[in-house]
Scaffold this motif. Structure first.
Motif, PDB file in Angstrom:
ATOM      1  N   PRO A  37       0.828  -1.198   0.000  1.00 16.22           N
ATOM      2  CA  PRO A  37       0.000   0.000   0.000  1.00 16.22           C
ATOM      3  C   PRO A  37       0.870   1.260   0.000  1.00 16.22           C
ATOM      4  O   PRO A  37       1.992   1.231   0.529  1.00 16.22           O
ATOM      5  N   ILE A  38       0.385   2.305  -0.615  1.00 17.17           N
ATOM      6  CA  ILE A  38       1.108   3.581  -0.545  1.00 17.17           C
ATOM      7  C   ILE A  38       1.131   3.979   0.921  1.00 17.17           C
ATOM      8  O   ILE A  38       0.089   4.211   1.520  1.00 17.17           O
TER       9      ILE A  38
ATOM     10  N   PHE B 295       6.126  13.102   2.864  1.00 15.76           N
ATOM     11  CA  PHE B 295       6.567  13.892   1.729  1.00 15.76           C
ATOM     12  C   PHE B 295       6.229  13.191   0.412  1.00 15.76           C
ATOM     13  O   PHE B 295       6.611  12.061   0.185  1.00 15.76           O
ATOM     14  N   ASP B 296       5.493  13.853  -0.458  1.00 12.98           N
ATOM     15  CA  ASP B 296       5.117  13.300  -1.758  1.00 12.98           C
ATOM     16  C   ASP B 296       5.680  14.215  -2.841  1.00 12.98           C
ATOM     17  O   ASP B 296       5.112  15.272  -3.131  1.00 12.98           O
TER      18      ASP B 296
ATOM     19  N   SER C   2       6.354  10.189 -13.537  1.00 13.53           N
ATOM     20  CA  SER C   2       5.087  10.247 -12.805  1.00 13.53           C
ATOM     21  C   SER C   2       4.320  11.536 -13.073  1.00 13.53           C
ATOM     22  O   SER C   2       3.358  11.841 -12.370  1.00 13.53           O
ATOM     23  N   LEU C   3       4.739  12.321 -14.060  1.00 15.73           N
ATOM     24  CA  LEU C   3       4.062  13.590 -14.330  1.00 15.73           C
ATOM     25  C   LEU C   3       3.334  13.541 -15.675  1.00 15.73           C
ATOM     26  O   LEU C   3       3.849  12.997 -16.643  1.00 15.73           O
ATOM     27  N   PRO C   4       2.134  14.140 -15.738  1.00 17.11           N
ATOM     28  CA  PRO C   4       1.452  14.321 -17.027  1.00 17.11           C
ATOM     29  C   PRO C   4       2.341  15.162 -17.956  1.00 17.11           C
ATOM     30  O   PRO C   4       3.210  15.909 -17.491  1.00 17.11           O
ATOM     31  N   SER C   5       2.102  15.065 -19.285  1.00 17.65           N
ATOM     32  CA  SER C   5       3.094  15.581 -20.235  1.00 17.65           C
ATOM     33  C   SER C   5       3.362  17.081 -20.098  1.00 17.65           C
ATOM     34  O   SER C   5       4.499  17.516 -20.252  1.00 17.65           O
ATOM     35  N   ARG C   6       2.322  17.874 -19.792  1.00 19.55           N
ATOM     36  CA  ARG C   6       2.578  19.312 -19.696  1.00 19.55           C
ATOM     37  C   ARG C   6       3.540  19.595 -18.543  1.00 19.55           C
ATOM     38  O   ARG C   6       4.562  20.256 -18.725  1.00 19.55           O
ATOM     39  N   GLN C   7       3.263  19.045 -17.367  1.00 23.02           N
ATOM     40  CA  GLN C   7       4.129  19.251 -16.206  1.00 23.02           C
ATOM     41  C   GLN C   7       5.513  18.660 -16.469  1.00 23.02           C
ATOM     42  O   GLN C   7       6.529  19.218 -16.069  1.00 23.02           O
TER      43      GLN C   7
ATOM     44  N   ILE D 107       2.167   6.524  -9.017  1.00 20.60           N
ATOM     45  CA  ILE D 107       0.825   7.076  -8.813  1.00 20.60           C
ATOM     46  C   ILE D 107       0.737   7.689  -7.434  1.00 20.60           C
ATOM     47  O   ILE D 107       1.052   7.050  -6.442  1.00 20.60           O
ATOM     48  N   SER D 108       0.372   8.957  -7.400  1.00 23.18           N
ATOM     49  CA  SER D 108       0.238   9.658  -6.126  1.00 23.18           C
ATOM     50  C   SER D 108      -1.126  10.332  -6.153  1.00 23.18           C
ATOM     51  O   SER D 108      -1.749  10.440  -7.208  1.00 23.18           O
ATOM     52  N   SER D 109      -1.590  10.775  -4.990  1.00 17.52           N
ATOM     53  CA  SER D 109      -2.905  11.417  -4.974  1.00 17.52           C
ATOM     54  C   SER D 109      -2.925  12.610  -5.926  1.00 17.52           C
ATOM     55  O   SER D 109      -3.969  12.969  -6.458  1.00 17.52           O
ATOM     56  N   ALA D 110      -1.743  13.188  -6.189  1.00 12.91           N
ATOM     57  CA  ALA D 110      -1.700  14.396  -7.004  1.00 12.91           C
ATOM     58  C   ALA D 110      -1.959  14.143  -8.482  1.00 12.91           C
ATOM     59  O   ALA D 110      -2.419  15.037  -9.188  1.00 12.91           O
TER      60      ALA D 110
END
Lengths: 451, 451
Positions: A4-5, A10-11, A46-51, B349-352
């Protein structure tokens, strides 16, 4: 793998997405400053492409190549495609040779050409030589960071020589012993160098029979050695036994990790490098193909059902129960298929034990088919108050369990022999078999016995 | 992972099975003599249980413990259960501590007790201490084969000390620097030791900030370090920073390999250590449970169909087409599910970023649902010459694609938050959703529009 996460204080993903939403470039820069390349690569993945693109621009250009090296292939390609050509070329061309070859083979031809043009003559030759080795061979993974010594000197001379160097390369567990012409003679383990008397000759202390890998040797043949023999590096030699490179336990770790993704992703019809945060349109297009393949098999199943329309019209209960036969067969078959694919991958299946294995899976199918068909038949009897339906359902389930076992073993073996990856399309073929056999035996028996 | 079986001149499995069929014990002994432990373990993993036991008896008893250490857990347990207690105890008790604990936890209580009784007092205390650490923590994997030095001596003194040793342990990339009381102070890398001037103090050359692992640290937290930082060993310390062990890149390789099996096997409802050549009855029993769970979901789907018996009776074409809706939803959903499970395992995968990810998957479902529902609708129209059926089929497919995307993302996230492994039961829950929604939307819309 699936803990589990944990509620961590800190995230980093959340932090960076928040900073991005506030356009706080300085904040992100400060955060990146404290991270190593691997952590930055993890973050970008872990970031969407824009970010992702925004954060990428904030990485000091001197570090971008190192971050690219740590990044997953799929994510890396998506990122590079979105960058202006000049900055993509700059980052790619500063990468290590082994990673650079990977990138050149997966980006567009224009970008690959631009990168090659940006390299010096020497570098280009080195890259083109490396690209000539077969995919997945030692030549593709090797680095050239070894320390070589001669066999006819004493350990004291070796020790003095090392003191003149600044630092040894990572994963140096030994020195390469070569002759004047560069032919590989053996490995002088650091652990022996440190413990053996100084006046001994390298020749007497080295392992003359140290494992080595031919440059064309495929990873499946040498990854095992790292797993079984507690070595950290292996010499890579050409066909004449000339030392040309070195592969390390770090390469083995990368390969095992990639293999981990391979079967899981292929069984769902996904590329092993699929980027979780890829743009929507290309992702949809990639998955569309797989759905189309499955649609054909679904229509095949429908066509089989269509052959029994007259029967279904008379006994509508058959329509209610028929998915059970297909579904149970599919589940039982996929268990056999998964075991067989793993057995093939681990080299546990040989022509000598196939018959035993097939008998075992067929016996298991017999036992479980019998047990569950009795249960299912009993439930159907109570539900529809009709013993013949119960009998038909039970028999069809047993037949389909046998079909599932036979297909679960033979499909991967045949595909493997044909050189097709059974993880990718094995499950489609298997479900086609269990659907067709399931519907056909259930509705066929019903037609015979009920009408 | 899934290369075709190359036509090798030599197949050890076939050879040994042939020798066994001829009762040629001497031949097998001679063959085993030339193999290392890992190869013997691989061989045993690939043999049916009768042959496996026969070959095991022919391994010199001094080597049996080493072979057990290299063996897959499932195979090892099956083998040990078949042995006479005395010889099982003998082999187990000679294993390394970290492997021994694994075995003790998986064999029967009687055998475990017999092994513990056979150990010396010291050994038993060591084993019991190790078993007190949480499963999958550094304490479970660590060994105690380190070389320690003091910080206030020169490198020359260290070098002289090493010359007095016979051999350094495998994966020794550095020496542990500890104070008089055994507290960990840092790592003296062998590569620095060999290159730095002899008159420097350990204190000046060592990495005082070297990575270390708290004994309770779970593998998910430190396997990354081996993958990203090119280290071969890490110090394990207790809560007071006292050095108590060492984990190595070899442990990391084992763990990554195990994780590779975990998701693949669990998605088919199998134990990750399932022995390909396990005896039939226990294998059938283990798989029976999973089939039972799936049977319940299949009956749930049947029950849903049963609610629309009246509709099916009037329009039998619906029975022919209904599996298409369920099947396409299941495939699309399992793609999303596989990606989400891998993303969770890799910590991507994070809540963000969950919202972004859900939107992406729903958009892809929209695109692919639309494209394929048009295709499917057109085919159904041509097939059954009935535009309303085509419309119902198309709409139901779009609805089920959305349900698949929502379930594919939310099921693993919720299970993960609840501490349940989404690889194990995620796919059952997902198929239940896509079956129920698929049949209900298709037959429900048909009831509304066709009757």
């Amino acid at each position: 793998m699936t803990q589990p996460i944990t509620e961590k204080a800190f995230d980093p993903i959340a932090l960076v997405m928040k900073l991005h939403s506030r356009h706080d470039a300085a904040g992100i820069r400060a955060f990146l400053h404290d991270q190593d390349e691997a952590k930055v690569a993890d973050l970008l993945e872990s970031l969407p492409s824009r970010q992702r693109q925004y954060v990428w621009e904030l990485i000091p250009s001197a570090c971008q190549a190192a971050v690219l090296e740590e990044m997953d292939d799929g994510v890396r390609n998506n990122l590079l495609e979105d960058l202006p050509e000049a900055s993509a070329v700059l980052a790619i061309s500063a990468m290590d040779d082994d990673e650079l070859v990977d990138v050149l083979e997966s980006v567009s031809d224009e970008l690959a050409d631009a990168v090659l043009r940006s390299l010096s003559m020497d570098e280009r030759v080195a890259i083109e030589q490396r690209m000539a080795w077969p995919e997945d061979s030692a030549g593709r993974y090797m680095d050239t960071e070894w320390i070589a010594v001669r066999a006819d000197v004493t350990l004291e001379v070796v020790a003095r020589y090392l003191k003149r160097l600044d630092e040894l390369p990572p994963y140096t567990d030994g020195l390469m012993v070569v002759d004047r012409a560069g032919y590989y003679q053996g490995k002088l383990s650091l652990r022996r160098l440190l413990t053996a008397p100084d006046d001994r000759l390298v020749l007497d202390v080295m392992q003359a029979d140290a494992d080595k890998v031919e440059v064309r040797g495929l990873s499946e043949d040498w990854v095992d050695w790292f797993e079984n023999r507690e070595v950290e590096s292996l010499a890579v030699v050409d066909a004449d036994n000339k030392l040309i490179g070195r592969i390390t336990v770090g390469d083995a770790l990368d390969i095992v990790r990639e293999q981990a993704d391979h079967q899981v992703m292929h069984m769902a019809g996904l590329d092993e490098n699929e980027d979780l945060f890829a743009p929507i349109i290309p992702s949809a297009r990639r998955r569309m193909f797989w759905l189309g393949i499955n649609l054909m098999t679904a229509f095949l199943a429908s066509w089989v059902i269509g052959q029994f329309e007259a029967t279904l019209e008379k006994v509508v209960a058959l329509a209610v129960l028929m998915p059970i036969v297909a579904s149970m067969g599919g589940i039982a078959g996929s268990q056999t298929l998964t075991l067989a694919i793993r057995g093939l991958a681990l080299g546990q299946i040989s022509s000598a034990n196939t018959r035993w294995l097939a008998l075992k899976e067929i016996s298991i199918a017999g036992i479980n088919g019998l047990v569950w068909s009795v249960v299912v038949g009993a439930i159907a009897w109570v539900w529809f108050q009709e013993s013949t339906i119960a009998l038909v359902l039970g028999c069809a389930m047993i037949i389909n369990h046998f079909a599932a076992a036979v297909a679960g073993i033979s499909v991967p073996l045949v595909m493997n022999r044909m050189g097709i990856d059974p993880a990718l399309s094995g499950s489609v073929i298997l479900t086609t078999v269990t659907d067709v056999v399931g519907f056909m035996s259930f509705l066929g028996l019903a037609t015979l016995l009920l009408l």
